[in-house]
Design a protein around this motif. Structure first.
Motif, short mmCIF file in Angstrom:
data_model
loop_
_atom_site.label_atom_id
_atom_site.label_comp_id
_atom_site.label_asym_id
_atom_site.label_seq_id
_atom_site.Cartn_x
_atom_site.Cartn_y
_atom_site.Cartn_z
N ILE A 1 11.16 -30.34 -32.54
CA ILE A 1 11.81 -31.22 -33.51
C ILE A 1 13.22 -30.70 -33.76
O ILE A 1 13.40 -29.71 -34.48
N ASP A 2 14.22 -31.32 -33.15
CA ASP A 2 15.57 -30.77 -33.18
C ASP A 2 16.30 -30.99 -34.49
O ASP A 2 17.18 -30.22 -34.86
N THR A 3 15.97 -32.05 -35.24
CA THR A 3 16.69 -32.39 -36.46
C THR A 3 15.72 -32.95 -37.49
O THR A 3 14.85 -33.75 -37.16
N VAL A 4 15.87 -32.52 -38.74
CA VAL A 4 15.10 -33.13 -39.83
C VAL A 4 16.06 -33.98 -40.66
O VAL A 4 17.24 -33.66 -40.80
N GLY A 5 15.55 -35.06 -41.20
CA GLY A 5 16.39 -36.00 -41.92
C GLY A 5 16.82 -35.50 -43.28
O GLY A 5 16.05 -34.85 -44.00
N ASP A 6 18.07 -35.79 -43.64
CA ASP A 6 18.60 -35.52 -44.97
C ASP A 6 19.71 -36.53 -45.23
O ASP A 6 19.79 -37.56 -44.56
N ALA A 7 20.59 -36.25 -46.19
CA ALA A 7 21.62 -37.22 -46.57
C ALA A 7 22.58 -37.55 -45.44
O ALA A 7 23.18 -38.62 -45.42
N ARG A 8 22.76 -36.64 -44.49
CA ARG A 8 23.75 -36.84 -43.44
C ARG A 8 23.16 -36.80 -42.03
O ARG A 8 23.88 -36.81 -41.05
N HIS A 9 21.83 -36.74 -41.93
CA HIS A 9 21.19 -36.69 -40.62
C HIS A 9 20.01 -37.65 -40.56
O HIS A 9 19.29 -37.80 -41.56
N HIS A 10 19.83 -38.27 -39.41
CA HIS A 10 18.61 -39.02 -39.16
C HIS A 10 17.70 -38.11 -38.36
O HIS A 10 18.05 -37.68 -37.27
N GLY A 11 16.56 -37.77 -38.94
CA GLY A 11 15.66 -36.82 -38.32
C GLY A 11 15.02 -37.36 -37.05
O GLY A 11 15.02 -38.56 -36.78
N ALA A 12 14.45 -36.46 -36.27
CA ALA A 12 13.74 -36.85 -35.05
C ALA A 12 12.58 -37.78 -35.40
O ALA A 12 11.88 -37.57 -36.41
N ILE A 13 12.38 -38.80 -34.59
CA ILE A 13 11.22 -39.68 -34.74
C ILE A 13 10.08 -39.07 -33.94
O ILE A 13 10.20 -38.86 -32.73
N ILE A 14 9.00 -38.77 -34.61
CA ILE A 14 7.87 -38.14 -33.93
C ILE A 14 6.60 -38.98 -34.12
O ILE A 14 6.52 -39.79 -35.05
#
Length: 211
Positions: free
Chosen positions: A134-147
């Protein structure tokens, strides 16, 4: 008095221009996430009938949270955005996975600036060995990986202080995460530069007259 009127006019003009230019700003690209076509979900707010067999059933967080005992200890498949953070506890890791509009359609509210109700999701326990995928988790400035996770839905998980969670055995990354830029408008940027130049000019003129 004249200076005050000029200042008030400048503020009013800037506010009006800001509203006009807001219509030209480019919204960040929305997520395009394919949902499983046969997901078990609520029907007009009512819980569905129990799914037959012991094969994993594709579900939504709405079914799991509003009908918690419908699939208790049954295998489920759940797709959503990894958000907040990943807590590694040795053999296993914990994370929150959301499947609401912010997760699968619009992206986080600070970036899209478009409300779509509340967040919706569930806690998930995954093998620690899969957390690195999982390369990225979602927060105010990121769209997290869809798993997509597959495992058993537990109404009361001892590893989460009795909270409900999916104890996943399989984790598949459907889409990698990415950074989101806020809405932006080149016209608004140039207007801000022009307004700043005008303000400096007026300030300089007022200072010159007082000399």
């Amino acid at each position: 008095m004249v200076a005050a009127v000029v200042a008030a006019g400048a503020v009013a003009s800037a506010a009006g221009l800001d509203q006009l230019l807001a219509t030209t700003q480019r919204e960040p690209d929305q997520a395009v996430v394919e949902r499983p076509g046969d997901r078990l979900t609520l029907t007009e707010g009512d819980c569905p009938t129990r799914a037959p067999g012991d094969e994993p059933v594709a579900v939504t967080s709405a079914v799991l949270t509003q009908c918690p005992r419908l699939l208790a200890d049954r295998p489920v498949t759940y797709r959503g955005e990894a958000v907040r953070g990943i807590i590694d506890q040795g053999r296993h890791a914990w994370l929150q996975v959301n499947d609401g509009p912010y997760a699968l359609d619009r992206g986080p509210l600070p970036a899209s600036r478009t409300t779509a109700g509340t967040n919706a999701g569930v806690a998930v326990r995954i093998p620690s060995a899969r957390a690195g995928s999982i390369d990225t988790v979602g927060d105010a400035r990121h769209h997290g990986a869809i798993i997509e996770v597959t495992g058993r839905w537990q109404v009361s998980n001892a590893g989460d202080a009795g909270g409900a969670a999916i104890r996943a055995e399989r984790v598949d990354v459907i889409q990698p995460g990415h950074r989101l830029d806020p809405p932006r408008s080149p016209l608004r940027t140039w207007a801000a530069v022009a307004a700043a130049g005008l303000a400096l000019t007026l300030t300089g003129a007022a200072w010159w007259r007082r000399r």
